[in-house]
Design a protein around this motif. Structure first.
Motif, mmCIF file in Angstrom:
data_model
loop_
_atom_site.group_PDB
_atom_site.id
_atom_site.type_symbol
_atom_site.label_atom_id
_atom_site.label_comp_id
_atom_site.label_asym_id
_atom_site.label_seq_id
_atom_site.Cartn_x
_atom_site.Cartn_y
_atom_site.Cartn_z
ATOM 1 N N ILE A 144 40.394 38.553 48.933
ATOM 2 C CA ILE A 144 40.466 38.839 47.596
ATOM 3 C C ILE A 144 38.991 38.573 46.878
ATOM 4 O O ILE A 144 38.590 37.464 46.953
ATOM 5 N N GLY A 145 38.339 39.510 46.433
ATOM 6 C CA GLY A 145 37.119 39.399 45.691
ATOM 7 C C GLY A 145 36.220 40.536 45.987
ATOM 8 O O GLY A 145 35.447 40.824 45.008
ATOM 9 N N ARG A 180 43.882 30.855 38.934
ATOM 10 C CA ARG A 180 43.741 32.243 39.554
ATOM 11 C C ARG A 180 44.303 32.188 41.030
ATOM 12 O O ARG A 180 45.166 33.233 41.376
ATOM 13 N N THR A 224 39.726 44.026 51.492
ATOM 14 C CA THR A 224 39.847 42.944 50.408
ATOM 15 C C THR A 224 40.140 43.662 49.036
ATOM 16 O O THR A 224 40.378 44.966 48.854
ATOM 17 N N ASN A 256 40.982 34.066 49.081
ATOM 18 C CA ASN A 256 39.611 35.208 48.484
ATOM 19 C C ASN A 256 38.802 35.321 50.004
ATOM 20 O O ASN A 256 39.291 34.865 50.995
ATOM 21 N N ASP A 257 37.725 36.073 49.558
ATOM 22 C CA ASP A 257 36.987 36.444 50.759
ATOM 23 C C ASP A 257 36.273 35.229 51.471
ATOM 24 O O ASP A 257 36.035 35.551 52.681
ATOM 25 N N ASN A 271 45.549 38.276 38.169
ATOM 26 C CA ASN A 271 45.391 37.814 39.476
ATOM 27 C C ASN A 271 46.751 37.782 40.220
ATOM 28 O O ASN A 271 46.707 37.813 41.533
ATOM 29 N N TYR A 275 38.197 26.523 49.558
ATOM 30 C CA TYR A 275 37.374 27.763 49.410
ATOM 31 C C TYR A 275 36.172 27.407 50.210
ATOM 32 O O TYR A 275 35.167 27.114 49.715
ATOM 33 N N ARG A 299 47.640 34.313 42.246
ATOM 34 C CA ARG A 299 47.848 35.260 43.646
ATOM 35 C C ARG A 299 48.532 35.033 44.459
ATOM 36 O O ARG A 299 49.558 35.792 45.028
ATOM 37 N N ILE A 332 31.289 32.960 45.763
ATOM 38 C CA ILE A 332 32.513 33.186 44.827
ATOM 39 C C ILE A 332 32.096 33.790 43.378
ATOM 40 O O ILE A 332 32.477 34.884 42.852
#
Length: 325
Positions: free
Chosen positions: A261-262, A179, A276, A234-235, A148, A208, A183, A61
């Protein structure tokens, strides 16, 4: 050579003739000499260290951000002191105190969610401090990052534009993560504005972590009544969702679209490559380092900055129109 010349060569090398610096460097190498930064700090001189506290170093990340930040401070004669708090703001406060005890010259934190004790000690110490990764036009400390909420809106809008109406979201606990909270809120507001129902069973929570995200996605996707698209916080979560889909024999993006996202390291090399929202991590890290170094070197008080970097949709191969029927 005099002690003053050696000191000048170490602390202000640009003021010393290159040939002299070369001789001093050779003597240092032969003698194994290490200067005492702690002693310098006691006498009121800066420590030439900058602290950076991130939520995790267990995955990719913040990898690019940390690398760019480290490269920039190193090039300007500073050393990075890095710590991680595991998404626990009480632990973060303890780490802030430890770095301040080591007399760092400046401190960078991730995001703007921090305990009141953390904000208080930063105010009392008066050293340059910067929040990275999240932009807020009314932040109480300097900040440098992306909006974000905009990242969440772009991700949701992309899925809607493709024609998806059965969209699930997978995010971590947002209680101490501004963050992810921004989002998630913006993505859900965008979906709601498009007339999509608010299904609680399609709002999944997972850390995550690729493995945990995979397990959470397996449970969601194993149902006959499954979504046609997953919007991931996120990814890292998106990668877990992709593995779950493949394990169940679902075609991505034929049966299921996935967006992250990322745009982290490796996202473009997944199979299929991940669609993404790109966060310009290296630019953010370098700019954050440059700001803090300039603030340390400045004789005047650190001016408040609020800098927003653009995020952008990176369309690859994990999103497409929904399956028919």
């Amino acid at each position: 050579m005099s002690a003053a010349t050696v000191s000048r060569a170490l602390n202000h090398p640009d003021l010393v003739h290159p040939a002299t610096r070369k001789k001093i460097d050779l003597a240092i190498r032969k003698s194994g000499y290490i200067r005492n930064r702690a002693a310098q700090t006691i006498h009121g001189r800066r420590s030439a260290t900058i602290g950076l506290i991130v939520p995790t170093i267990a995955n990719v990340i913040f990898a690019e951000l940390v690398q760019a930040f480290n490269d920039a401070v190193s090039q300007q004669g500073f050393t990075l002191l890095l710590a991680s708090h595991g998404y626990d703001l009480a632990t973060e406060y303890a780490l802030v105190r430890k770095l301040l005890e080591h007399r760092v010259d400046a401190l960078a934190l991730i995001g703007l969610d921090h305990g009141e004790d953390t904000y208080r000690v930063l105010r009392e110490q008066g050293l340059p401090a910067l929040a990275i990764w999240n932009y807020d036009p009314v932040s109480t400390i300097s900040c440098l990052g992306i909006d974000n909420a905009e990242a969440g809106r772009i991700a949701a809008s992309h899925l809607l534009m493709l024609g998806h109406r059965r969209i699930a979201t997978i995010f971590p606990d947002t209680g101490e993560n501004d963050r992810a909270r921004s989002r998630r809120s913006a993505a859900q507001a965008t979906l709601k504005a498009a007339g999509l129902g608010d299904r609680a069973d399609w709002q999944i929570q997972t850390p995550y972590n690729t493995g945990q995200a995979k397990r959470a996605s397996l449970e969601l996707l194993a149902s006959v009544d499954r979504p046609t698209a997953l919007l991931c916080g996120n990814d890292v979560i998106a990668q877990g969702a992709l593995y779950a889909a493949l394990k169940l024999g679902l075609k991505v993006p034929g049966d299921l679209s996935i967006i992250g996202i990322g745009d982290f390291v490796g996202s473009a090399e997944l199979e299929p490559p991940l669609t993404t929202i790109r966060i310009p991590a290296r630019r953010i890290g370098a700019a954050a380092a440059d700001h803090l170094v300039a603030a340390v070197d400045s004789e005047s008080e650190d001016a408040m900055i609020r800098t927003c970097f653009e995020c952008e949709l990176i369309m690859r191969a994990t999103t497409a129109t929904p399956p028919v029927g």
